[in-house]
Design a protein around this motif. Structure first.
Motif, PDB file in Angstrom:
ATOM      1  N   ILE A 119       5.482   2.779   1.921  1.00  0.00           N
ATOM      2  CA  ILE A 119       4.828   1.853   0.989  1.00  0.00           C
ATOM      3  C   ILE A 119       5.299   1.175   2.808  1.00  0.00           C
ATOM      4  O   ILE A 119       5.722   0.960   2.984  1.00  0.00           O
ATOM      5  CB  ILE A 119       6.233   1.019   0.088  1.00  0.00           C
ATOM      6  CG1 ILE A 119       5.933   2.336  -0.949  1.00  0.00           C
ATOM      7  CG2 ILE A 119       5.668   0.485   0.095  1.00  0.00           C
ATOM      8  CD1 ILE A 119       7.545   2.487  -1.740  1.00  0.00           C
ATOM      9  N   TYR A 120       3.900   0.605   2.473  1.00  0.00           N
ATOM     10  CA  TYR A 120       3.752  -0.526   3.541  1.00  0.00           C
ATOM     11  C   TYR A 120       3.610  -1.933   3.310  1.00  0.00           C
ATOM     12  O   TYR A 120       2.474  -2.103   1.687  1.00  0.00           O
ATOM     13  CB  TYR A 120       2.504  -0.017   4.530  1.00  0.00           C
ATOM     14  CG  TYR A 120       1.474  -1.136   5.273  1.00  0.00           C
ATOM     15  CD1 TYR A 120       2.702  -1.559   6.208  1.00  0.00           C
ATOM     16  CD2 TYR A 120       0.597  -2.049   5.099  1.00  0.00           C
ATOM     17  CE1 TYR A 120       2.065  -2.889   8.130  1.00  0.00           C
ATOM     18  CE2 TYR A 120       0.403  -2.874   5.610  1.00  0.00           C
ATOM     19  CZ  TYR A 120       0.932  -2.823   6.945  1.00  0.00           C
ATOM     20  OH  TYR A 120       0.675  -4.226   8.076  1.00  0.00           O
ATOM     21  N   GLY A 121       4.566  -2.739   2.942  1.00  0.00           N
ATOM     22  CA  GLY A 121       4.248  -3.670   2.252  1.00  0.00           C
ATOM     23  C   GLY A 121       3.591  -5.314   3.848  1.00  0.00           C
ATOM     24  O   GLY A 121       4.110  -5.236   4.138  1.00  0.00           O
ATOM     25  N   MET A 122       3.085  -6.092   2.938  1.00  0.00           N
ATOM     26  CA  MET A 122       2.801  -7.383   3.518  1.00  0.00           C
ATOM     27  C   MET A 122       3.196  -8.901   2.885  1.00  0.00           C
ATOM     28  O   MET A 122       2.760  -8.605   1.593  1.00  0.00           O
ATOM     29  CB  MET A 122       1.005  -7.472   3.861  1.00  0.00           C
ATOM     30  CG  MET A 122       0.852  -5.938   4.442  1.00  0.00           C
ATOM     31  SD  MET A 122      -0.832  -5.725   4.393  1.00  0.00           S
ATOM     32  CE  MET A 122      -0.413  -4.664   2.703  1.00  0.00           C
ATOM     33  N   GLY A 123       3.494  -9.702   3.394  1.00  0.00           N
ATOM     34  CA  GLY A 123       3.521 -11.115   2.361  1.00  0.00           C
ATOM     35  C   GLY A 123       3.150 -11.964   3.552  1.00  0.00           C
ATOM     36  O   GLY A 123       3.010 -12.099   4.784  1.00  0.00           O
ATOM     37  N   ASP A 124       2.456 -13.086   2.490  1.00  0.00           N
ATOM     38  CA  ASP A 124       2.017 -14.213   3.375  1.00  0.00           C
ATOM     39  C   ASP A 124       2.757 -15.277   2.332  1.00  0.00           C
ATOM     40  O   ASP A 124       2.130 -16.270   1.613  1.00  0.00           O
ATOM     41  CB  ASP A 124       0.257 -13.798   3.650  1.00  0.00           C
ATOM     42  CG  ASP A 124       0.124 -15.529   4.151  1.00  0.00           C
ATOM     43  OD1 ASP A 124       0.899 -15.852   4.343  1.00  0.00           O
ATOM     44  OD2 ASP A 124      -1.384 -15.843   4.337  1.00  0.00           O
TER      45      ASP A 124
ATOM     46  N   GLU B  84       3.798 -14.910   7.773  1.00  0.00           N
ATOM     47  CA  GLU B  84       3.275 -13.456   8.029  1.00  0.00           C
ATOM     48  C   GLU B  84       4.090 -12.235   8.258  1.00  0.00           C
ATOM     49  O   GLU B  84       4.250 -12.392   9.510  1.00  0.00           O
ATOM     50  CB  GLU B  84       1.801 -13.987   8.415  1.00  0.00           C
ATOM     51  CG  GLU B  84       1.292 -14.899   8.157  1.00  0.00           C
ATOM     52  CD  GLU B  84      -0.532 -14.816   8.940  1.00  0.00           C
ATOM     53  OE1 GLU B  84      -0.721 -13.954   9.298  1.00  0.00           O
ATOM     54  OE2 GLU B  84      -1.150 -16.194   8.603  1.00  0.00           O
ATOM     55  N   ALA B  85       4.519 -11.662   7.277  1.00  0.00           N
ATOM     56  CA  ALA B  85       5.684 -10.628   8.038  1.00  0.00           C
ATOM     57  C   ALA B  85       4.608  -9.146   7.109  1.00  0.00           C
ATOM     58  O   ALA B  85       4.097  -9.480   5.859  1.00  0.00           O
ATOM     59  CB  ALA B  85       6.854 -10.883   7.293  1.00  0.00           C
ATOM     60  N   THR B  86       5.223  -8.476   7.431  1.00  0.00           N
ATOM     61  CA  THR B  86       4.668  -6.288   6.977  1.00  0.00           C
ATOM     62  C   THR B  86       5.911  -5.442   7.411  1.00  0.00           C
ATOM     63  O   THR B  86       6.779  -6.027   7.886  1.00  0.00           O
ATOM     64  CB  THR B  86       3.474  -5.608   8.484  1.00  0.00           C
ATOM     65  OG1 THR B  86       3.676  -5.658   9.408  1.00  0.00           O
ATOM     66  CG2 THR B  86       2.064  -7.283   8.229  1.00  0.00           C
ATOM     67  N   GLY B  87       6.001  -4.327   7.011  1.00  0.00           N
ATOM     68  CA  GLY B  87       7.180  -3.831   7.364  1.00  0.00           C
ATOM     69  C   GLY B  87       6.602  -3.000   5.938  1.00  0.00           C
ATOM     70  O   GLY B  87       5.832  -2.293   5.515  1.00  0.00           O
ATOM     71  N   PHE B  88       7.361  -1.194   6.770  1.00  0.00           N
ATOM     72  CA  PHE B  88       8.195  -0.328   6.224  1.00  0.00           C
ATOM     73  C   PHE B  88       8.569   0.056   5.001  1.00  0.00           C
ATOM     74  O   PHE B  88       9.986  -0.179   5.839  1.00  0.00           O
ATOM     75  CB  PHE B  88       7.253   0.974   6.678  1.00  0.00           C
ATOM     76  CG  PHE B  88       6.125   1.137   7.454  1.00  0.00           C
ATOM     77  CD1 PHE B  88       4.308   1.339   6.730  1.00  0.00           C
ATOM     78  CD2 PHE B  88       4.888   0.065   9.070  1.00  0.00           C
ATOM     79  CE1 PHE B  88       3.223   1.694   7.153  1.00  0.00           C
ATOM     80  CE2 PHE B  88       4.001   0.370   8.869  1.00  0.00           C
ATOM     81  CZ  PHE B  88       3.352   0.406   8.139  1.00  0.00           C
ATOM     82  N   ALA B  89       8.373   1.510   3.958  1.00  0.00           N
ATOM     83  CA  ALA B  89       9.864   1.825   3.450  1.00  0.00           C
ATOM     84  C   ALA B  89       9.638   3.085   2.801  1.00  0.00           C
ATOM     85  O   ALA B  89       8.886   3.441   2.770  1.00  0.00           O
ATOM     86  CB  ALA B  89      10.585   0.444   2.287  1.00  0.00           C
ATOM     87  N   VAL B  90      10.286   3.914   2.554  1.00  0.00           N
ATOM     88  CA  VAL B  90      10.225   5.141   2.087  1.00  0.00           C
ATOM     89  C   VAL B  90      10.888   5.017   0.614  1.00  0.00           C
ATOM     90  O   VAL B  90      11.916   5.267   0.290  1.00  0.00           O
ATOM     91  CB  VAL B  90      10.495   6.100   2.908  1.00  0.00           C
ATOM     92  CG1 VAL B  90      10.508   7.160   2.123  1.00  0.00           C
ATOM     93  CG2 VAL B  90      10.184   6.451   4.026  1.00  0.00           C
TER      94      VAL B  90
ATOM     95  N   MET C  69       0.434  -1.086  -0.090  1.00  0.00           N
ATOM     96  CA  MET C  69       0.260   0.003   0.084  1.00  0.00           C
ATOM     97  C   MET C  69       0.753   1.360   0.376  1.00  0.00           C
ATOM     98  O   MET C  69       1.570   0.974   0.259  1.00  0.00           O
ATOM     99  CB  MET C  69      -0.823  -0.057   1.934  1.00  0.00           C
ATOM    100  CG  MET C  69      -1.700   0.982   1.033  1.00  0.00           C
ATOM    101  SD  MET C  69      -3.038   0.279   0.174  1.00  0.00           S
ATOM    102  CE  MET C  69      -4.247   1.327  -0.049  1.00  0.00           C
ATOM    103  N   ASN C  70       0.411   2.509  -1.023  1.00  0.00           N
ATOM    104  CA  ASN C  70       0.981   3.436  -0.474  1.00  0.00           C
ATOM    105  C   ASN C  70       0.247   4.701  -0.456  1.00  0.00           C
ATOM    106  O   ASN C  70      -0.914   4.847  -0.822  1.00  0.00           O
ATOM    107  CB  ASN C  70       1.357   3.177  -2.237  1.00  0.00           C
ATOM    108  CG  ASN C  70       3.525   4.163  -2.524  1.00  0.00           C
ATOM    109  OD1 ASN C  70       3.945   4.102  -2.948  1.00  0.00           O
ATOM    110  ND2 ASN C  70       2.896   5.837  -3.051  1.00  0.00           N
ATOM    111  N   PHE C  71       1.410   5.379   0.705  1.00  0.00           N
ATOM    112  CA  PHE C  71       0.974   6.344   0.895  1.00  0.00           C
ATOM    113  C   PHE C  71       1.609   8.040   0.639  1.00  0.00           C
ATOM    114  O   PHE C  71       3.133   7.938   0.744  1.00  0.00           O
ATOM    115  CB  PHE C  71       0.766   6.211   2.631  1.00  0.00           C
ATOM    116  CG  PHE C  71       0.101   5.399   3.289  1.00  0.00           C
ATOM    117  CD1 PHE C  71      -1.681   5.347   3.277  1.00  0.00           C
ATOM    118  CD2 PHE C  71       0.767   3.931   3.452  1.00  0.00           C
ATOM    119  CE1 PHE C  71      -2.086   4.647   3.657  1.00  0.00           C
ATOM    120  CE2 PHE C  71       0.425   2.659   3.637  1.00  0.00           C
ATOM    121  CZ  PHE C  71      -1.903   2.790   4.063  1.00  0.00           C
ATOM    122  N   ALA C  72       1.540   8.123  -0.660  1.00  0.00           N
ATOM    123  CA  ALA C  72       2.125   9.680  -0.694  1.00  0.00           C
ATOM    124  C   ALA C  72       1.729  11.064  -0.839  1.00  0.00           C
ATOM    125  O   ALA C  72       0.832  11.704  -0.691  1.00  0.00           O
ATOM    126  CB  ALA C  72       2.166   9.332  -2.464  1.00  0.00           C
TER     127      ALA C  72
END
Length: 439
Positions: free
Chosen positions: A192-197, A228-234, A169-172
């Motif tokens: 950017i909020y990323g999710m992986g399963d 199941e993991a989540t994370g943020f990046a710019v 998900m992108n928050f701009a």
């Protein structure tokens, strides 16, 4: 050979293959707006018929004379099939005396596997606010990337299939500046909020051939990966718009996408989600009062991914020495080209259509977990204006993939597990609805 040794080795080998599944090309979404969906996103970096253009080119916000808010969603229903293929399951036979090991495989037909695609609901929201005649700012929330497949629990090749889900998900936040009557520029930051399963299983037939007596065999089945993991990046994006006149303009944008390092509740739940950089060039030409033609050319830097190197434990499967596994990706840069047309029927109705040729990033190496191929987009849509300040957009796309046939293995050094003669196909239907208002 113990069950623990077998599963430890399986986890290492599975991680090598699982990384291919998570990072496999073809998980780019084009779903920033229902308006763009109805024209196969042709010209989307410069048309600027509502605030969603900020997701493709921040410089295009300078084209707005008043504030605009847009809220909508795209629904994506994928049809993914494994039409044919053979899975070679590991069969390991050992004997006590004299010491010997035979590494064989059992073959299972995996053709006719349907319904492994996933349906997804992708919302989007955009706001453009002019400050004065030169400056404007905007906010957006949308998704650039996402994919998913889910095989049944009894799928034979569960080490290759299983569950794979990657979403972002992108928050701009963007700003634009109108330099003069011809040129505008823009830039922004992306959170950017990323999710992986990711879930993978492993099964093998273990057989013991004693010196006396009959061979004894048993099947080992275990879940070896459940993450199941989540994370943020710019990240960031920049863009420019050149207006030849009020009827002809061009847009160019570049987006830097970082690697999202996602973590889960368990310390071992870690997934790296590398997202590719993208560049897009668009043109818009209003040829008559009623008709406009538009087009886009997008480049996606999938070639940033090369390979993953792992060193196995010693005594692999209890029978093989330690070895290095080099799981190659060999992706290529890809992207799409799209063309479209808009017909301005009257003050209340606008009709649009488009076609996109979407190029697969995979080359020689492919995976059944995220089947990828060249894709054809056939799109149509419309806008209804209840009044001069409001609009309702509808878009529809039929995405047609191509049959691809390939073999897949975790390591050339291991005869099994592997898949031979796999033929996959991925089609999809995309539907979008959106509401926009100027104020």
């Amino acid at each position: 050979m113990t069950k623990k040794q077998l599963l430890s080795a399986a986890i290492i080998v599975a991680l090598s293959g699982a990384s291919t599944a998570v990072h496999a090309a073809g998980f780019q979404l084009n779903s920033q707006s229902a308006t763009g969906l109805g024209r196969a996103f042709a010209g989307d970096a410069v048309i600027a018929d509502n605030a969603s253009v900020a997701a493709r080119n921040p410089a295009a916000m300078a084209l707005f004379k008043e504030a605009n808010f847009s809220l909508g969603f795209n629904f994506i229903d994928t049809d993914v099939r494994v039409k044919s293929g053979t899975y070679h399951q590991p069969k390991i036979t050992t004997s006590i005396f004299p010491p010997s090991v035979d590494f064989d495989s059992n073959a299972f037909d995996i053709g006719g596997t349907d319904g492994i695609g996933a349906s997804s609901f992708v919302p989007n929201m955009h706001l453009v606010m002019p400050i004065n005649e030169q400056w404007a700012w905007g906010l957006s929330a949308y998704s650039n990337f996402g994919t998913g497949t889910e095989f049944d629990d009894d799928f034979a090749a569960s080490l290759f299939g299983g569950t794979t889900s990657v979403k972002s998900m992108n928050f701009a936040a963007n700003v634009s500046y109108l330099i003069n009557e011809q040129w505008s520029v823009g830039a922004g930051l992306d959170l950017i909020y990323g999710m992986g399963d990711l879930k993978r299983g492993f099964d093998a037939e273990l057989c013991n051939k004693p010196l006396f007596g009959e061979e004894e065999c048993r099947t080992v089945k275990e879940d070896v990966i459940d993450v199941e993991a989540t994370g943020f990046a710019v990240g960031w994006n920049i863009g420019a718009v050149y207006e030849l006149n009020e009827n002809h303009r061009f847009g160019l944008s570049y987006r830097y996408s970082p690697t999202v390092k996602a973590d889960g509740d368990d310390p071992t739940d870690k997934i790296d989600l590398p997202l590719p950089d993208m560049a897009e060039f668009s043109g818009y030409h209003r040829l008559t009062d009623k008709f406009a033609a538009h087009y886009s050319l997008q480049w996606v830097q999938w070639s940033a991914f090369n390979s993953l190197q792992l060193q196995t434990q010693s005594d692999l499967f209890g029978i093989l020495p330690s070895m290095a596994i080099d799981k190659a990706y060999e992706w290529k840069d890809a992207g799409h080209i799209s063309i479209g047309g808009t017909y301005y029927l009257n003050d209340s109705w606008t009709l649009r259509t488009g076609y996109m040729y979407d190029i697969a990033a995979t080359d020689e190496l492919m995976s059944i977990s995220i089947p990828d191929s060249n894709r054809h987009w056939f799109s149509a849509g419309f806008t209804y204006h209840p009044d001069s300040k409001q609009s309702i957009d509808f878009g529809f796309t039929y995405l047609m993939g191509e049959d691809v046939t390939f073999d897949e293995s975790l390591s050339p050094s291991l005869p099994a597990p592997s898949i031979t003669g796999a033929t996959t196909r991925s089609d999809a239907i995309l539907v979008g609805l959106q509401y926009s208002r100027s104020f």
